[in-house]
Design an enzyme around this catalytic site. Structure first.
Site, PDB file in Angstrom:
ATOM      1  CB  SER A 102      25.870  14.819  13.261  1.00 49.11           C
ATOM      2  OG  SER A 102      27.141  14.723  12.533  1.00 49.11           O
ATOM      3  CG  ASP A 248      31.408  14.498  12.998  1.00 50.53           C
ATOM      4  OD1 ASP A 248      31.861  13.558  12.778  1.00 50.53           O
ATOM      5  OD2 ASP A 248      30.088  14.404  12.551  1.00 50.53           O
ATOM      6  CG  ASP A 250      28.059  11.500  14.530  1.00 48.56           C
ATOM      7  OD1 ASP A 250      28.922  12.352  13.938  1.00 48.56           O
ATOM      8  OD2 ASP A 250      27.440  10.608  13.719  1.00 48.56           O
TER       9      ASP A 250
END
Length: 465
Positions: A102, A248, A250
């Site tokens: 992430s 971000d 992902d």
């Protein structure tokens, strides 16, 4: 080294604890857990982001899982996390895996588990996979014998274009034509993440920066918060864009910048989306927020007569409630928000396009939409500080908080919430201090009716001994 799932999956430093060996254990545990699922004949969906070795890690996980007789639908390229979540119910699969860390720094990678409903897996199932991975016998690991190519030829691994599936879904849920025809000027910071090269497929006139493969993310953690978006905040007013969006690593979180180059923090994003979905879209249902979300959401929900649930940090808690109760919108302070018309999952691009649609439909600038909220419920200012610290200092602070505080920076504490960290409420604001579930740091969150008050409280809190 023990494998530990945090607030949003298992994350670790590549080659230190996030290794192919540990990944094998987690993948076997995943296969064994989902083999009992009623939809397992349709398999599991696997996707990955743009991090270093993510493709290779994903192919390894697919190979391990398929060795245990479970069919795998593997993304044929990097894709946003919500693309995996969307594909799971579309293909009626038992669940899914996303290889991503992430917003973490480039040296990390991670492993997210997704449920059959198209959102984060429920806590009890994550714990089962974690426990099984940590006691994985060598005899099970030795069963992984067939190669990726062999399993692909057997049909146990199938490559799927998840990105196209995702783009087509966005076209069906957002008024893309209205955005295109309006001439709205959009700038998108893809942060070198999995959301790159998607927005221009939908809105060809959009300008995207950091839109290429760079596993080191240019040396900046791919988290869409103000300190990481200096280039976007400068670009928007300089080139006269109407809105700046950021996603971000992902692409499941959103960051927004108004036409003046001001960062619109996620607390305000949550509030304006709640207002838009309730007033303009006519959606109904309750509201879910994690403990780090502020009072703007509560005040709007009270105005609309909606119930608010407050949960620990981690979208997995929000998603579970979204599939068990009538929830209109649910989200976190980090820019991860889910809506009942989509999937019970965070989706940065869906939310970013919704903000664009809102600007067009309302005929107002983003700054005006935020000001409109302030006019209704009063001014709210928010800031977060992440403090990298030692384990001993972190524990010292947590012990101090456990004893309780009568005041914060001179403001009397009216009440305390301890479902996740320590949240101290004072007149017209709150301070939350909690340890990160994915990194070695303490997070300090504060909201108040005056920006100087926020700074004063945070300065006091980070120096708390």
């Amino acid at each position: 080294m023990k494998i530990k799932f945090g607030t949003d999956g298992w994350r670790g430093i590549i080659a230190q604890d996030f290794t192919f060996e540990n990944l094998t254990k987690v993948a076997i545990a995943t296969a064994k857990h989902y083999k009992k699922h009623k939809k397992i004949k349709n398999g599991l969906v696997i996707g990955y982001d743009t991090r270093f070795l993510s493709k290779e890690f994903a192919e390894h996980v697919a190979t391990v899982i398929a060795n245990f007789g479970v069919k795998v639908l593997l993304s044929d390229g990097y894709c946003p996390t919500p693309a995996v979540s969307l594909a799971i119910p579309k293909f009626n699969c038992a669940g899914g895996v996303v290889i991503t860390a992430s917003h973490n720094p480039y040296k990390y990678n991670g492993y997210k588990l997704k449920a059959d409903f198209g959102g984060p897996e429920e806590v009890e199932n994550i714990v089962k996979v974690e426990n099984q991975a940590n006691k994985m016998p060598k005899t099970e690991i030795e069963k992984v014998k067939r190669s990726f190519d062999q399993l692909k030829q057997k049909g146990l691994i199938e490559l799927v274009d998840l990105k196209k599936l995702y783009i087509d879904d966005l076209k069906a849920k957002i008024d893309i034509e209205a955005i295109k025809n309006s001439g709205l000027k959009i700038a998108h910071d893809a942060m070198y993440g999995a959301g790159q090269k998607i927005l221009t497929e939908l809105i060809p006139s959009a300008v995207v920066i950091h839109n290429e493969f760079n596993p080191s993310f240019g040396g900046v953690s791919p988290e869409p918060i103000a300190k990481n978006l200096g280039e976007l905040m400068k670009l928007v007013p300089e080139k006269k864009f109407d809105v700046g969006l950021a996603t971000d690593g992902d692409a499941d979180r959103i960051g927004a910048v108004d036409e003046n180059g001001n960062f619109v923090d996620p607390q305000r994003v949550f509030a304006i989306l709640l207002k838009y979905f309730y007033e303009d879209k006519g959606l109904r249902g309750d509201v879910v927020k994690t403990v780090s979300v502020g009072l703007m959401v509560d005040k709007l929900a009270k105005k609309y007569g909606l119930k608010v649930y407050e949960l620990p940090v981690g979208f997995k808690h929000v998603a579970t409630l979204m599939v068990t109760k009538d929830i209109m919108i649910g989200g976190e302070e980090s820019g991860g928000i889910g809506v009942k018309t989509h999937i019970p999952e965070r989706d940065g691009l869906f939310l970013g396009l919704t903000i664009c649609e809102m600007i067009v439909k309302r005929g107002k600038k983003l700054s005006e939409i935020v000001d409109e909220i302030f006019a209704e419920i009063g001014p709210h200012y928010y800031k977060r500080i992440d403090l990298h610290t030692t384990e001993s200092h972190k524990n010292k602070i947590l012990r101090r908080l456990k004893r309780g505080l009568r005041e914060v920076a001179g403001f009397k504490v009216n009440s305390v919430l301890t479902i996740d960290g320590y949240k101290f409420f004072f007149d017209e604001g709150w301070l939350l201090i909690r340890a990160s579930g994915t990194e070695p740091l303490l997070r300090f969150y504060c909201e108040a009716d005056d920006p100087e008050k926020v700074d004063k409280i945070l300065d006091w809190a980070v120096n708390l001994g």
